[in-house]
Design a protein around this motif. Structure first.
Motif, PDB file in Angstrom:
ATOM      1  N   GLN A   1       0.832  -1.207   0.000  1.00  0.00           N
ATOM      2  CA  GLN A   1       0.000   0.000   0.000  1.00  0.00           C
ATOM      3  C   GLN A   1       0.867   1.257   0.000  1.00  0.00           C
ATOM      4  N   SER A   2       1.993   1.213   0.691  1.00  0.00           N
ATOM      5  CA  SER A   2       2.879   2.378   0.806  1.00  0.00           C
ATOM      6  C   SER A   2       3.714   2.639  -0.443  1.00  0.00           C
ATOM      7  N   ILE A   3       3.849   1.639  -1.308  1.00  0.00           N
ATOM      8  CA  ILE A   3       4.645   1.814  -2.530  1.00  0.00           C
ATOM      9  C   ILE A   3       3.812   1.788  -3.807  1.00  0.00           C
ATOM     10  N   SER A   4       2.522   1.543  -3.683  1.00  0.00           N
ATOM     11  CA  SER A   4       1.699   1.419  -4.895  1.00  0.00           C
ATOM     12  C   SER A   4       0.565   2.434  -4.947  1.00  0.00           C
ATOM     13  N   THR A   5       0.568   3.403  -4.021  1.00  0.00           N
ATOM     14  CA  THR A   5      -0.446   4.453  -4.042  1.00  0.00           C
ATOM     15  C   THR A   5       0.223   5.807  -3.849  1.00  0.00           C
ATOM     16  N   ALA A   6      -0.399   6.838  -4.395  1.00  0.00           N
ATOM     17  CA  ALA A   6       0.121   8.193  -4.206  1.00  0.00           C
ATOM     18  C   ALA A   6       0.094   8.560  -2.730  1.00  0.00           C
ATOM     19  N   GLN A   7      -0.985   8.226  -2.052  1.00  0.00           N
ATOM     20  CA  GLN A   7      -1.107   8.509  -0.623  1.00  0.00           C
ATOM     21  C   GLN A   7       0.007   7.807   0.150  1.00  0.00           C
ATOM     22  N   GLY A   8       0.324   6.592  -0.248  1.00  0.00           N
ATOM     23  CA  GLY A   8       1.397   5.849   0.409  1.00  0.00           C
ATOM     24  C   GLY A   8       2.745   6.532   0.244  1.00  0.00           C
ATOM     25  N   TRP A   9       3.133   6.869  -0.993  1.00  0.00           N
ATOM     26  CA  TRP A   9       4.417   7.539  -1.246  1.00  0.00           C
ATOM     27  C   TRP A   9       4.487   8.878  -0.497  1.00  0.00           C
ATOM     28  N   ASN A  10       3.393   9.642  -0.564  1.00  0.00           N
ATOM     29  CA  ASN A  10       3.393  10.961   0.050  1.00  0.00           C
ATOM     30  C   ASN A  10       3.455  10.901   1.576  1.00  0.00           C
ATOM     31  N   ALA A  11       3.038   9.809   2.147  1.00  0.00           N
ATOM     32  CA  ALA A  11       3.065   9.675   3.608  1.00  0.00           C
ATOM     33  C   ALA A  11       4.489   9.569   4.145  1.00  0.00           C
ATOM     34  N   TRP A  12       5.389   8.927   3.395  1.00  0.00           N
ATOM     35  CA  TRP A  12       6.715   8.644   3.948  1.00  0.00           C
ATOM     36  C   TRP A  12       7.884   9.205   3.150  1.00  0.00           C
ATOM     37  N   PHE A  13       7.652   9.676   1.904  1.00  0.00           N
ATOM     38  CA  PHE A  13       8.813  10.016   1.084  1.00  0.00           C
ATOM     39  C   PHE A  13       8.639  11.235   0.191  1.00  0.00           C
ATOM     40  N   THR A  14       7.605  11.288  -0.601  1.00  0.00           N
ATOM     41  CA  THR A  14       7.433  12.367  -1.571  1.00  0.00           C
ATOM     42  C   THR A  14       6.428  13.389  -1.048  1.00  0.00           C
ATOM     43  N   ASP A  15       6.299  14.493  -1.788  1.00  0.00           N
ATOM     44  CA  ASP A  15       5.365  15.535  -1.384  1.00  0.00           C
ATOM     45  C   ASP A  15       4.096  15.565  -2.223  1.00  0.00           C
TER      46      ASP A  15
ATOM     47  N   GLY B   1      20.418   7.308  -1.906  1.00  0.00           N
ATOM     48  CA  GLY B   1      19.036   7.738  -1.703  1.00  0.00           C
ATOM     49  C   GLY B   1      18.067   6.599  -1.471  1.00  0.00           C
ATOM     50  N   TRP B   2      18.192   5.508  -2.234  1.00  0.00           N
ATOM     51  CA  TRP B   2      17.285   4.380  -2.033  1.00  0.00           C
ATOM     52  C   TRP B   2      17.529   3.714  -0.682  1.00  0.00           C
ATOM     53  N   GLY B   3      18.771   3.670  -0.236  1.00  0.00           N
ATOM     54  CA  GLY B   3      19.040   3.137   1.100  1.00  0.00           C
ATOM     55  C   GLY B   3      18.354   3.974   2.164  1.00  0.00           C
ATOM     56  N   GLU B   4      18.462   5.296   2.024  1.00  0.00           N
ATOM     57  CA  GLU B   4      17.783   6.197   2.961  1.00  0.00           C
ATOM     58  C   GLU B   4      16.268   6.051   2.855  1.00  0.00           C
ATOM     59  N   ALA B   5      15.762   5.933   1.630  1.00  0.00           N
ATOM     60  CA  ALA B   5      14.320   5.813   1.423  1.00  0.00           C
ATOM     61  C   ALA B   5      13.761   4.556   2.082  1.00  0.00           C
ATOM     62  N   LEU B   6      14.459   3.442   1.939  1.00  0.00           N
ATOM     63  CA  LEU B   6      13.978   2.214   2.573  1.00  0.00           C
ATOM     64  C   LEU B   6      14.002   2.317   4.094  1.00  0.00           C
ATOM     65  N   THR B   7      14.974   3.058   4.620  1.00  0.00           N
ATOM     66  CA  THR B   7      15.009   3.295   6.066  1.00  0.00           C
ATOM     67  C   THR B   7      13.807   4.153   6.473  1.00  0.00           C
TER      68      THR B   7
ATOM     69  N   TYR C   1       9.857  11.405   8.657  1.00  0.00           N
ATOM     70  CA  TYR C   1      11.053  12.241   8.743  1.00  0.00           C
ATOM     71  C   TYR C   1      11.485  12.674   7.348  1.00  0.00           C
ATOM     72  N   LYS C   2      10.580  13.249   6.597  1.00  0.00           N
ATOM     73  CA  LYS C   2      10.933  13.649   5.242  1.00  0.00           C
ATOM     74  C   LYS C   2      11.149  15.133   5.092  1.00  0.00           C
TER      75      LYS C   2
END
Length: 147
Positions: free
Chosen positions: A19-33, A125-131, A143-144
């Protein structure tokens, strides 16, 4: 050609990670704006990722491309262009212990200076993103804003 590989264990169910990697809401919650994405019934689609005020230089970054494969609770594969040409990011999810093993692979970089610089930046960046994903899903910590 250079390739990026990361693997991390996240102590939450596959469904939560997917859910966190396959939806816009998911990405925006932890990584993107301001990510937008659309997945078609056949598992293909489009993704547009956006970061504002990003990094120490406070830049706005927009990128994205095709979604090649979105298999619920198993795999999310998309294309973007952080370097000279497009690269492909594959995120695989597998059950592991009482959570999910997340494996990320990115291919498509050439040996050009621009691609090598992008590859080095994305490897970090991907290492940080997975963290960030792990901390968000396991503890609810976002913490984005200071990236």
């Amino acid at each position: 050609m250079p390739e990026i590989n990361h693997k991390t264990y996240i102590k939450v169910p596959l469904e939560d990670v997917y859910q966190s990697i396959s939806t816009a809401q998911g990405w925006n919650a932890w990584f993107t704006d301001d990510t937008s994405l659309e997945i078609n019934p056949d598992g293909t689609g489009e993704i547009r990722m956006r970061w504002t005020n990003f990094g120490s230089e406070h830049v706005t970054i927009e990128d994205g491309g095709r979604i090649f494969e979105a298999v619920p609770n198993q795999k999310f594969v998309f294309q973007w262009s952080p370097g000279e040409q497009s690269s492909t990011v594959t995120i695989k999810l597998e059950p592991y212990k009482d959570g999910t093993m997340v494996t990320l692979n990115e291919i498509g970089y050439t040996n050009s200076v621009k691609d090598l610089n992008a590859c080095i930046g994305c490897a970090v960046g991907w290492g940080e993103a997975l963290t960030l994903l792990k901390v968000y899903l396991e503890y609810g910590i976002v913490y984005k804003q200071d990236l």
